[in-house]
Write a protein that holds these residues in place. Structure first.
Motif, PDB file in Angstrom:
ATOM      1  N   ARG A  94      -4.373  -6.428  -4.808  1.00  0.00           N
ATOM      2  CA  ARG A  94      -4.342  -6.671  -3.141  1.00  0.00           C
ATOM      3  C   ARG A  94      -3.568  -7.742  -2.947  1.00  0.00           C
ATOM      4  O   ARG A  94      -2.715  -7.476  -2.062  1.00  0.00           O
ATOM      5  CB  ARG A  94      -5.788  -6.900  -2.593  1.00  0.00           C
ATOM      6  N   PHE A  95      -3.405  -8.828  -3.632  1.00  0.00           N
ATOM      7  CA  PHE A  95      -2.412 -10.030  -3.476  1.00  0.00           C
ATOM      8  C   PHE A  95      -1.128  -9.680  -3.125  1.00  0.00           C
ATOM      9  O   PHE A  95      -0.362  -9.945  -2.527  1.00  0.00           O
ATOM     10  CB  PHE A  95      -2.889 -11.147  -4.349  1.00  0.00           C
ATOM     11  N   PHE A  96      -0.847  -8.692  -4.263  1.00  0.00           N
ATOM     12  CA  PHE A  96       0.689  -8.448  -4.585  1.00  0.00           C
ATOM     13  C   PHE A  96       1.128  -7.479  -3.321  1.00  0.00           C
ATOM     14  O   PHE A  96       2.251  -7.509  -2.883  1.00  0.00           O
ATOM     15  CB  PHE A  96       0.860  -7.656  -5.845  1.00  0.00           C
ATOM     16  N   LYS A  97       0.000  -6.740  -3.142  1.00  0.00           N
ATOM     17  CA  LYS A  97       0.411  -5.730  -1.903  1.00  0.00           C
ATOM     18  C   LYS A  97       0.524  -6.188  -0.531  1.00  0.00           C
ATOM     19  O   LYS A  97       1.247  -5.757   0.215  1.00  0.00           O
ATOM     20  CB  LYS A  97      -0.907  -4.392  -1.951  1.00  0.00           C
ATOM     21  N   MET A  98      -0.548  -7.194  -0.219  1.00  0.00           N
ATOM     22  CA  MET A  98      -0.372  -8.001   1.158  1.00  0.00           C
ATOM     23  C   MET A  98       0.918  -8.760   1.114  1.00  0.00           C
ATOM     24  O   MET A  98       1.127  -9.267   2.335  1.00  0.00           O
ATOM     25  CB  MET A  98      -1.612  -8.772   1.204  1.00  0.00           C
ATOM     26  N   LYS A  99       1.731  -9.132   0.068  1.00  0.00           N
ATOM     27  CA  LYS A  99       2.710  -9.945   0.321  1.00  0.00           C
ATOM     28  C   LYS A  99       3.676  -9.323   1.150  1.00  0.00           C
ATOM     29  O   LYS A  99       4.338 -10.168   1.974  1.00  0.00           O
ATOM     30  CB  LYS A  99       3.234 -10.133  -1.371  1.00  0.00           C
ATOM     31  N   ILE A 158      -1.509   1.060   5.106  1.00  0.00           N
ATOM     32  CA  ILE A 158      -1.107   1.749   3.782  1.00  0.00           C
ATOM     33  C   ILE A 158      -1.814   1.151   2.680  1.00  0.00           C
ATOM     34  O   ILE A 158      -2.532   2.320   1.853  1.00  0.00           O
ATOM     35  CB  ILE A 158       0.359   1.737   3.644  1.00  0.00           C
ATOM     36  N   TRP A 159      -1.541   0.000   2.369  1.00  0.00           N
ATOM     37  CA  TRP A 159      -2.370  -0.518   1.229  1.00  0.00           C
ATOM     38  C   TRP A 159      -3.819  -0.405   1.277  1.00  0.00           C
ATOM     39  O   TRP A 159      -4.346  -0.161   0.135  1.00  0.00           O
ATOM     40  CB  TRP A 159      -1.881  -1.914   0.685  1.00  0.00           C
ATOM     41  N   ARG A 160      -4.399  -0.447   2.305  1.00  0.00           N
ATOM     42  CA  ARG A 160      -5.848  -0.459   2.389  1.00  0.00           C
ATOM     43  C   ARG A 160      -6.417   0.899   2.481  1.00  0.00           C
ATOM     44  O   ARG A 160      -7.785   1.047   2.337  1.00  0.00           O
ATOM     45  CB  ARG A 160      -6.389  -1.283   3.800  1.00  0.00           C
ATOM     46  N   THR A 161      -5.798   1.676   2.854  1.00  0.00           N
ATOM     47  CA  THR A 161      -6.126   3.092   2.953  1.00  0.00           C
ATOM     48  C   THR A 161      -5.409   4.175   1.971  1.00  0.00           C
ATOM     49  O   THR A 161      -6.267   5.361   2.046  1.00  0.00           O
ATOM     50  CB  THR A 161      -5.825   3.966   4.663  1.00  0.00           C
ATOM     51  N   GLN A 162      -4.547   3.939   1.440  1.00  0.00           N
ATOM     52  CA  GLN A 162      -3.743   5.077   0.801  1.00  0.00           C
ATOM     53  C   GLN A 162      -3.734   4.532  -0.738  1.00  0.00           C
ATOM     54  O   GLN A 162      -4.258   3.404  -1.076  1.00  0.00           O
ATOM     55  CB  GLN A 162      -2.513   5.371   1.087  1.00  0.00           C
ATOM     56  N   SER A 163      -3.465   5.432  -1.650  1.00  0.00           N
ATOM     57  CA  SER A 163      -3.444   5.203  -3.155  1.00  0.00           C
ATOM     58  C   SER A 163      -2.079   4.237  -3.516  1.00  0.00           C
ATOM     59  O   SER A 163      -1.144   4.093  -2.697  1.00  0.00           O
ATOM     60  CB  SER A 163      -3.379   6.476  -3.825  1.00  0.00           C
ATOM     61  N   THR A 164      -2.515   3.516  -4.635  1.00  0.00           N
ATOM     62  CA  THR A 164      -1.434   2.527  -5.068  1.00  0.00           C
ATOM     63  C   THR A 164      -0.230   3.386  -5.261  1.00  0.00           C
ATOM     64  O   THR A 164       0.935   2.747  -5.119  1.00  0.00           O
ATOM     65  CB  THR A 164      -1.975   1.922  -6.508  1.00  0.00           C
ATOM     66  N   ASP A 165      -0.249   4.596  -5.911  1.00  0.00           N
ATOM     67  CA  ASP A 165       1.047   5.442  -6.224  1.00  0.00           C
ATOM     68  C   ASP A 165       1.803   5.518  -4.959  1.00  0.00           C
ATOM     69  O   ASP A 165       3.089   5.217  -4.907  1.00  0.00           O
ATOM     70  CB  ASP A 165       0.586   6.675  -6.691  1.00  0.00           C
TER      71      ASP A 165
END
Length: 203
Positions: A94-99, A158-165
Motif C-alpha cells: 500500500r505504501f508504494f501505491k499511495m506514493k 483505484i488502488w483501494r478498490t481495484q486489483s493490483t494488476d
C-alpha cells in the motif's frame, strides 16, 4: 555552465524507461513469492524494490548527459526511495501505491499555494519554453492544479478498490497518457494567450 544537449529519444527513454521496466518486471514475477530473511515478499513488492535502483541509475545517466535534474525529478526520486523503503520495511504494498497520490497531491498543492498568492508557479518553470500572457498562465495553472488533485483522488480510489494488476496498468500507461492529453489540449486551447515575441511583450 551551459546546459548540455542530449538526444531527445534517449532522454525520453531515460525518463520513461524505469516505469516501463517496473511494469515488465511485475508482469514477469507477479505470481511469485520470495523469501528473504525469513520474510515472504510478493512479486509486486520485489518489483517495486527493483524499480528504485533502476530509476536512480536512469536519473544518474540523465544528470551526466544533461548536467541537471529538475526539482520535480529529484522530488519524485525521493518519494520513490522513501515509499519503496516503507514498502519493504513493513512488507506492505500500500505504501508504494499511495506514493502516486502524494506526488500528484504535492504538485497540485504547490500550484494551489501559488494561486492563493496570485502567482503562477507553473509560469516560473515553463515560461522559457512556452511564452504566454499572465492571464493564460493563471488559467493554465488553475486547470492543471485541479487535474493533479483529480489524479491523486483517482489513484486513491483505484488502488483501494481495484486489483493490483489494474493499478499497475493504469499507473504505467493511463495516468501519464491522461496527463499528456490534458496538457496538449490546454496548450491548444490557450493559443490566443501565446506570445510570438516575448521581448516585444516586455516593452
Amino acid at each position: 555552465m551551459a546546459d548540455k544537449t542530449v538526444n531527445p529519444v534517449l532522454k525520453q527513454v531515460l525518463e520513461l524507461g524505469p516505469t516501463l521496466a517496473f511494469f515488465l518486471i511485475y508482469l514477469r514475477i507477479r505470481d511469485e513469492t520470495y523469501v528473504w530473511g525469513g520474510t515472504e515478499y510478493t512479486g509486486f513488492i520485489v518489483s517495486a524494490l527493483i524499480f528504485v535502483p533502476i530509476l536512480l541509475i536512469a536519473m544518474g545517466i540523465l544528470w551526466m548527459l544533461t548536467g541537471k535534474l529538475s526539482r520535480m525529478q529529484v522530488f519524485t526520486a525521493f518519494m520513490v526511495i522513501f515509499f519503496g523503503g516503507l514498502t519493504a520495511w513493513f512488507n506492505d504494498e500500500r505504501f508504494f501505491k499511495m506514493k502516486t497520490s502524494i506526488v500528484y497531491g504535492a504538485m497540485g498543492g504547490l500550484l494551489a499555494i501559488g494561486l492563493l498568492r496570485g502567482q503562477s508557479y507553473l509560469q516560473y518553470v515553463m515560461e522559457e519554453f512556452l511564452p504566454m500572457e499572465r492571464e493564460g498562465w493563471m488559467i493554465f495553472t488553475r486547470r492543471l492544479c485541479a487535474m493533479f488533485f483529480a489524479l491523486a483522488i483517482a489513484n486513491e480510489i483505484i488502488w483501494r478498490t481495484q486489483s493490483t494488476d489494474l493499478w499497475v496498468k493504469l499507473e504505467t500507461f493511463a495516468f501519464p497518457a491522461v496527463l499528456f492529453v490534458f496538457l496538449w489540449v490546454q496548450i491548444i486551447g490557450l493559443q490566443k494567450y501565446l506570445i510570438d515575441d516575448p521581448e516585444a511583450d516586455k516593452g
